[in-house]
Each structure stands twice: as C-alpha cells, then as structure tokens.
Design a protein around this motif. Structure first.
Motif: not given
Length: 230
Positions: A41, A43, A47-48, A50-52, A54-56, A165
């Motif tokens: 991935h 980013a 923030e991107q 952290l989203e990554a 969290t999602g993977d 966070n």
C-alpha cells in the motif's frame, strides 16, 4: 546467498508512507526487490497511513518518511506505532543526523535508513528488522549521554507515546494555539469531549497546564533534535 533467498518468501503486506510521488514509487520498487510482499500500500499523509493499517491487519512492514504534511515532529511515528504495535516501522528520511536517528528509535521505529541509501542498505535493514533487531546506518553514533538534553527528550518521547491517536491530534492542535472550541470544530466532536481529552493528556504527560503540555511536545519536535546550523 541463503539469507537473501529466505527474505524472498511471501511475508504479508507492506506500506510506504511518503508525500512525494517519485520517492513513494522508488521505495515501493525497492520493497518489491528485497522481499515478496503480497501487497504494498502507499499513503501520502499520516491520516491515510492510519486508515491503511486499520483496514489491513496483514501489514507487517512500514517504510515511513517523517516529514509529512499533516504531522509535526515525531508525533506521526508515535501515532502510527500506537495504531500498529506489531508491524515493523523503518524510517526513510533525508534527515539522518545521529540525534534524529536516536529519537526515532526511542519513539518506536525498528530501523532508520537515509533516503539516499542504496538498495543494498534497504535489504540489510529489512533482514535485520525481520530478525527482530534494530537497524541503524553505517557510521551512526548513539548521542545519548553526551549532554543533559538526551534524558529530557527521551522522557518526553516516552510520555507522548502513551497518548491515543485522538489525544495526539488534540495536543498537536493545542501546540498550534487553538482553543477547545476551535479544536472541537476542527475534529467534529463536542467541546466537553475535548476538555476530557485535554485533562487526560495533561495527566499522562504529568503536567498541570496546556503550556507545560506544549513544552513536552516541543521536546519531540524536529527543531530540538536536528543539529544547529550556524
């Protein structure tokens, strides 16, 4: 030869965090060349990132540039480490002063590689971190104990690492001089919630005022760990 062959076994997913597209592409290609990650991935902001993560949950390796547009100092590394305590985080930065490397390791990084390093250095970093050890570039000298500032900065990083966070975001906004009402608006939360977080932040940092909290945060800022240019 045997170690290189071992590192090519499929090892889960990775994440590259860098706001410069060319560097991001180059680091992605480097990762593909040193290990067989199932997916990589990318980013451009914290923030991107952290989203990554969290999602993977399969992300095992993160290459992180410290200088991102939405974070200040080492707080981005601290927040990412809190979000994914098991993933290996290797810093790839052009700011490779001994003090910066030391503070990054104290803040939770598993390794540090100068951005200008050759691919072979990233390979060594990956193999070292994969083996459960910390990686530092050749020529690194641990600055701890050279003067009184080291202990203060290490203590500041340890305190900051206890923040969630959301608390780290709020502390960053406090450092920008924003009031609780402004912070509530920026984060789309109730002002009472902000007040509760501020109280928790001060308790974790061991301070009694917002000003003291800002001073603690500044101990982890880039300006406090980079060499003085005169």
């Amino acid at each position: 030869m045997q170690e290189r062959a071992t590192s090519q076994i499929a090892v889960g997913n990775a994440l590259v965090v860098d706001d410069h597209p060319l560097f991001c592409d180059a680091l992605t290609l480097t990762l593909r060349s040193i290990a067989s990650f199932s997916e990589i991935h990318t980013a451009g902001t914290l923030e991107q990132a952290l989203e990554a993560v969290t999602g993977d949950p399969k992300i095992e390796m993160i290459i992180l540039d410290l200088n991102l547009p939405d974070v200040n100092g080492l707080d981005g590394l601290i927040r990412l480490r809190n979000a994914t305590p098991k993933a290996a985080i290797v810093i790839a930065s052009s700011m490779s002063d001994n003090r910066m490397i030391s503070r990054a390791l104290q803040a939770g990084a598993n390794g540090f590689v100068p951005k200008q390093a050759q691919r072979a250095v990233f390979q060594m970093a990956y193999d070292t971190v994969k083996a459960g050890q910390s990686f530092v570039p050749e020529g690194y000298i641990d600055p701890n104990g050279q003067n009184g500032e080291g202990g203060n900065q290490e203590d500041a990083l340890q305190r900051l690492s206890t923040l969630t966070n959301q608390q780290a975001r709020i502390l960053n906004l406090i450092c920008e001089g924003k009031l609780n009402k402004q912070i509530a608006y920026d984060l789309s939360i109730a002002e009472t919630t902000v007040k509760a977080h501020v109280t928790a932040i001060m308790r974790k940092l061991g301070v009694h005022s917002r000003t003291q909290a800002v001073l603690i945060a500044q101990e982890a800022n880039f300006n406090r760990v980079l060499p003085t240019l005169e």
